[in-house]
Design an enzyme around this catalytic site. Structure first.
Site, PDB file in Angstrom:
ATOM      1  N   SER A  86       0.672  -1.146   0.110  1.00 13.28           N
ATOM      2  CA  SER A  86       0.096  -0.089   0.064  1.00 13.28           C
ATOM      3  C   SER A  86       1.004   1.182  -0.047  1.00 13.28           C
ATOM      4  CB  SER A  86      -0.979   0.113   1.289  1.00 13.28           C
ATOM      5  OG  SER A  86      -1.569   1.464   1.490  1.00 13.28           O
ATOM      6  N   TYR A  93      -2.671  -1.178  10.350  1.00 14.80           N
ATOM      7  CA  TYR A  93      -2.798  -1.391   8.760  1.00 14.80           C
ATOM      8  C   TYR A  93      -1.440  -1.018   8.095  1.00 14.80           C
ATOM      9  CZ  TYR A  93      -3.932  -1.446   3.937  1.00 14.80           C
ATOM     10  OH  TYR A  93      -4.032  -1.397   2.700  1.00 14.80           O
TER      11      TYR A  93
END
Length: 249
Positions: free
Chosen positions: A138, A151
């Site tokens: 990400s 996350y």
């Protein structure tokens, strides 16, 4: 690596979102295996797509991953591409949350699951003439969004792991790729308010996967899609500005 050459591809978290789009775009010319925790979603994907095989598997469970390896190595000994896509993202207030399971769930799934999948499947992948491991990380692995701290930490750690894995496998038949998308329209974005979403540049899974496959076919190993490369560059120039910008959004 060419993604249209009759490969056998395993995609974790393939019943929805980014994983489903990879399966959709790859299933016409490849044999595709998808995993997920939701049996109904898996069966729905099998009805909609061609050349799809489905297996229930929870990436937070070492037992499930071991069982998956035993099945795949027996039924699909020609497996040559592993796409580690399964992941979860939560908004967590660290001043209020103290539950161990909640605080570590994203690490267990996003990081530990991918590490175990990548290493466990190495013997099978090494048997092929050419093989690939593709990890979906990400843009938030480079600059964290404080609202989802675990996350972001899991994706930063996964990027580091992917680099080390690539170096350790440099003299093998296995190529290692890192695809780092910026904000993509999936179930993950549903937890953000309309006001928050209006401030984000959101791309579709179709755009993400189209761009990713083009880069993979060109041989690019570190692939930033959407706003990722601009964010990486900004973070190099002014880390504090990049961090403030992300967290104003």
């Amino acid at each position: 690596m060419k993604t249209n050459n009759k490969n056998t591809i395993l995609i974790t978290g393939g019943a929805s979102g980014i994983g489903y789009e990879f399966a959709k775009q790859l299933c016409e010319t490849n044999t595709v295996i998808i995993t997920g925790r939701n049996k109904q979603k898996l069966e729905k994907a099998k009805e909609e797509l061609k050349n799809i095989h489905i297996f229930e598997c929870d990436m937070s469970s070492a037992k499930d991953i071991k069982a998956l390896y035993e099945i795949i190595s027996y039924e699909f000994p020609e497996l040559n591409i592993l796409i580690n896509n399964a992941g979860i993202m939560k908004k967590i207030d660290l001043q209020k949350e103290s539950n161990y399971e909640i605080l570590t769930e994203e690490i267990t799934t996003n990081l530990n699951g991918t590490i175990f999948m990548s290493t466990l499947f190495l013997p099978l992948l090494k048997k092929q003439k050419q093989a690939s491991i593709i990890n979906i990380t990400s843009a938030l692995g480079f600059v964290p969004l404080a609202a989802s701290p675990i996350y972001c930490a899991s994706k930063a750690a996964l990027q580091s792991f992917t680099k080390s894995l690539r170096i350790q496998l440099k003299n093998t038949n296995i190529n290692v790729y890192d695809i780092a998308p910026s904000v993509t329209k999936t179930a993950i974005t549903d937890q953000f308010s309309n006001e928050e979403l209006k401030k984000m540049k959101i791309m579709t899974t179709t755009t993400l996967v189209n761009s990713s496959l083009k880069e993979i076919n060109k041989g690019t190993k570190d692939i930033g899609i959407g706003e990722t490369n601009a964010l990486k560059m900004l973070n190099r120039i002014s880390p504090s500005f990049a961090l403030n910008m992300i967290n104003k959004v």
